[in-house]
Design an enzyme around this catalytic site. Structure first.
Site, mmCIF file in Angstrom:
data_model
loop_
_atom_site.group_PDB
_atom_site.id
_atom_site.type_symbol
_atom_site.label_atom_id
_atom_site.label_comp_id
_atom_site.label_asym_id
_atom_site.label_seq_id
_atom_site.Cartn_x
_atom_site.Cartn_y
_atom_site.Cartn_z
ATOM 1 N N ASP B 25 41.959 53.737 41.988
ATOM 2 C CA ASP B 25 41.031 52.634 41.950
ATOM 3 C C ASP B 25 41.668 51.570 42.522
ATOM 4 O OD1 ASP B 25 39.600 50.620 41.300
ATOM 5 O OD2 ASP B 25 39.637 50.543 39.282
ATOM 6 N N LYS B 86 40.075 43.773 50.130
ATOM 7 C CA LYS B 86 38.887 44.871 49.871
ATOM 8 C C LYS B 86 37.651 43.935 50.510
ATOM 9 C CE LYS B 86 36.913 47.841 46.474
ATOM 10 N NZ LYS B 86 37.099 48.309 44.986
ATOM 11 N N GLU B 182 32.611 53.867 42.137
ATOM 12 C CA GLU B 182 33.489 53.252 40.889
ATOM 13 C C GLU B 182 32.517 53.513 39.567
ATOM 14 O OE1 GLU B 182 34.292 49.413 42.410
ATOM 15 O OE2 GLU B 182 36.020 50.427 43.685
ATOM 16 N N ASP B 204 29.038 47.353 36.479
ATOM 17 C CA ASP B 204 30.435 47.304 37.064
ATOM 18 C C ASP B 204 30.636 45.968 37.755
ATOM 19 O OD1 ASP B 204 32.937 47.452 38.102
ATOM 20 O OD2 ASP B 204 32.441 49.440 39.040
#
Lengths: 158, 618
Positions: B25, B86, B182, B204
């Protein structure tokens, strides 16, 4: 093949086939198997979408029965009038969420009505030219529905 | 006495070996790595018994520092310490809001460049340094070489962001088994854990991204119905709001990047403290001049961040509508990502779905755990029957006259998916055309994300409108796009990998890879030879087994041709002639394409007839 199909069975068959050929099953396989799996899995997704969606399914059925992709049929004047009315109505309520929701329900009713005529014309009458006429109407209705939803989404994200 | 191993026909002839496969992850704030070890999935520790590796890299000496140590240098040396990379990956400078960064950002040949004491670093390199660190952790703690990894990406990542993530894994020397979304990974962790059935919502909210996915779970099949989200919405944004509130209520005007860092860190602490407190008093000296004194209540926090929370709920509504489901048809709501710990989020989601939330698995760990389970399955370590059918999050389209987008592949299409579109020339004698691929839901090109422009050359010169060019857009199971084009009348085929207009070129990636290995020339050659030999012998084995099983699918002539090529390849494998082996492998590949297709059809047929006895019970 019929217009009215068992969607449950379609989904089960789809899943059985994907469980067999999906690229995830070929992660450590040779390049040819990977390629083939990608090609087949893509085809199966396409077939599933075509059969699952009533508009796509009708279009496909008409195409194979009329043996042509040509679509020369024109919408009857009464539907054209109706079309204009609906478009105008949508323009007048663009910013009103509750009105849009109401309008959506009305259009959804029209959609369902057309869907049952489509079933009758395809499975009972086998009248493919007639089916083509209804298909053209229902495609318009479906697009209008999308427009309404898009407008509702737009209001919500503002 | 050693036992003779006989493999099942059609399966690998290699004795069964456990392949070290991990789930990663790669988060905005923290990264995690997990693996299935003797049947149990667990997070691998980063030394010091820490599960989370802060996604922070510090560049001041020749070896990058990754993780907590780098994070500790953030305030002291913000220019050389890169966090939240990211948010930058797969983007160019004009896409981002520089206010989030105390970094020296510049344009570096189409990608973002970050100026550090160790030169300019691009986001792919920074991500790759985080991945390298995770890979080392795995290999050290499991004592084996890594076979491959499943890497998770936000469901709402576009093609450029996915491609850049895959490139950074390549650069870290990791074999990517699959990129998975994810929320889907989280669903795997929950579904496998609890044998769930029905429609589930995965909500999420991470450090920098928000996703919501709706899945139908049934007997090991996870079919994503719809996904929505915001690739620029996460816990960081809540910190930002608190930061702005702090500045406003204490009348501070921040220019200095160190002070900015300190205030950001304080804002995050305040937000986290409010997770289990109704109110928090702040009394902190930032430097000699600035002293912060104020109080923030849960209620006030909820109020100042209301707009952000509202965005997540409207995304959720959007996804439900796309899935054609109503709230009452949802069997469970899974909360994922550290930011879902905020009471204001919990309350908003609970109220929307009118049901208690599923949050018994650690929201920070659930994505990595699910990814590890999927990696274990893809590596062939288990016979668990599990299939993930995911979707493309954003529609793909092409630019047409008047800068209008023509949609080619609609959002939420199940992967893999492909669509062909016919184009024609608009001038007499035209031999080339440019096709501009965009991703997004809006009608105008400028409102969508530009993925790539590619030129199609070699169209035969004909009168306007006579050439028919079929362009095929294929999105694979990783969610990555490739484009191929064919002129229908002459059959000229050109295969063009669609590289994002501002991504790294294949050459640049290759060069970065070579630089990182720093191999001598003969090493390179022997490496290349062994790679070619492995590929050739794998293919050889595969075709031999295939012939043993299904030779009846071949005509005598086809069989003879295959046997002949097989023999040649087998002989060449004993030599060191790399080009010859490569050539014969390619030939065998081409000669067996239709055989492979027929075998695939047979297996579909078998699966369907086999199951129909049980009236298609899955």
């Amino acid at each position: 093949m019929q217009f009215n199909i068992d969607l449950n069975r379609l989904q089960k068959s789809y899943r059985i086939i994907q469980a067999e050929i999906h690229p995830d099953k070929f992660v450590s396989a040779s390049q040819i198997e990977k390629n083939q799996s990608l090609i087949k899995s893509t085809e199966v997704n396409d077939a599933y979408q075509t059969l699952k969606n009533p508009i796509k399914r009708a279009r496909y059925l008409i195409k194979i029965n009329l043996n042509s992709e040509e679509n020369n049929s024109t919408l009857p004047p009464s539907f054209l009038m109706q079309q204009m009315e609906w478009e105008e109505h949508l323009e007048s309520i663009l910013e009103q969420k509750s009105e849009l929701e109401k309008f959506r329900l009305l259009i959804d009713g029209e959609y369902k009505k057309n869907l049952s005529s489509l079933e009758r014309v395809c499975d009972k009458d086998k009248n493919w030219d007639g089916a083509l006429g209804i298909l053209n109407e229902i495609q318009f209705i479906d697009k209008l529905n999308d427009k309404i939803i898009q407008q509702i989404n737009l209001i919500e994200t503002k | 006495m050693a036992l003779l191993q006989i493999s099942e026909p059609g399966k690998s002839t290699m004795p069964h070996e456990h392949r070290l496969a991990v789930g990663i992850d790669l988060g905005t704030t923290n990264s995690l790595i997990a693996s299935v070890v003797s049947g149990e999935v667990s997070i691998l520790e980063q030394g010091n018994e820490e599960h989370l590796l802060p996604s922070v890299v510090h560049y001041s000496s020749s070896n990058p520092i990754v993780g907590s140590e780098a994070k500790n240098l953030q305030i002291e040396d913000p220019k050389n310490t890169i966090s939240s990379v990211k948010r930058l990956i797969g983007k160019n400078l004009s896409d981002i809001d520089t206010k989030f960064y105390s970094l020296d950002l510049k344009d570096d040949d189409g990608v973002i460049g970050i100026q550090t004491d160790q030169g300019i670093k691009n986001p792919i390199e920074v991500s790759s340094d985080i991945l390298k660190k995770l890979k080392e952790t795995a290999e050290e703690s499991l004592g084996n070489e890594l076979y491959g990894a499943v890497i998770t990406v936000p469901a709402y990542f576009d093609d450029a962001q996915r491609q850049a993530t895959k490139d950074s894994a390549k650069l870290a020397g990791i074999n990517v088994l699959r990129l998975i979304n994810e929320p889907t990974a989280a669903a795997v962790a929950y579904g496998l854990d609890q044998n769930k059935e029905g429609n589930f919502v995965i909500f999420d909210l991470g450090g920098g991204t928000f996703d919501v996915s709706i899945l139908n779970l049934s007997k090991g099949i996870f079919e994503v119905q719809a996904t929505h989200g915001d690739a620029n919405l996460g816990g960081d944004d809540y910190d930002q709001v608190v930061f702005e509130w702090l500045c406003k209520s204490n009348k501070i005007n921040v220019a200095d990047s160190k002070i900015k860092q300190k205030l950001f860190a304080l804002s995050r602490e305040i937000k986290e403290a409010l997770t289990n407190k109704d109110s928090i008093k702040i009394n902190e000296a930032i430097d000699e001049k600035i002293n912060i004194q104020c109080e923030l209540s849960q209620q006030e926090f909820e109020k100042i961040t209301k707009e952000l929370t509202k965005k997540t709920i409207s995304s959720t509504l959007h996804a439900l509508r796309d899935a054609e489901l109503s709230v009452s048809q949802i069997q469970g709501v899974v909360m994922v990502g550290g930011s879902t710990r905020m009471p204001c989020i919990q309350n908003a989601v609970k109220e929307f779905f009118k049901q208690p939330l599923l949050n018994n698995l650690n929201p920070d760990e659930v994505v990595a755990l699910g990814a590890a389970q999927q990696a274990n399955i893809l590596a062939g370590n288990t016979n668990d029957n599990l299939l993930l059918l995911d979707v493309i999050p954003l529609s793909l389209g092409i630019e047409t006259m008047g800068e209008i987008v023509e949609r080619i592949i609609p959002r939420n299409s199940t992967l893999p998916v492909s669509l062909g579109q016919e184009f024609t020339t608009y001038k007499d004698g035209q031999t080339a055309m440019i096709i501009h691929v965009v991703q997004g839901e809006r009608d105008l090109v400028k409102d969508c994300r530009s993925l790539a422009k590619f030129t199609l050359k070699g169209i035969p010169p004909l009168v306007a409108g006579a050439a028919k060019i079929l362009v095929t857009f294929q999105v694979d199971a990783d969610g990555l796009l490739s484009v191929s084009a064919k002129e229908q009348s002459t059959g000229i085929q050109s295969k063009i990998e669609v590289k994002p207009s501002y991504g790294l070129s294949d050459e640049k990636i290759k060069k970065m890879l070579e630089d990182s290995f720093n191999l001598a020339n003969e090493d390179k050659e022997s490496r290349a030879l062994s790679e070619v030999k492995i590929e050739g012998s794998q293919l050889l084995e595969m075709i031999k087994n295939a012939i043993n099983e299904d030779s009846d699918l071949l005509k005598e002539k086809e069989l003879n041709l295959l046997q002949e090529t097989l023999g040649k390849l087998k002989k060449s494998l004993e030599s060191s002639d790399r080009n010859h082996i490569e050539e014969l492998t390619k030939q065998l590949n081409e000669n067996s394409q239709s055989f492979a297709a027929k075998r695939m059809d047979r297996s579909i047929h078998k699966a369907l007839t086999g199951k129909s006895i049980n009236s298609l019970e899955l």
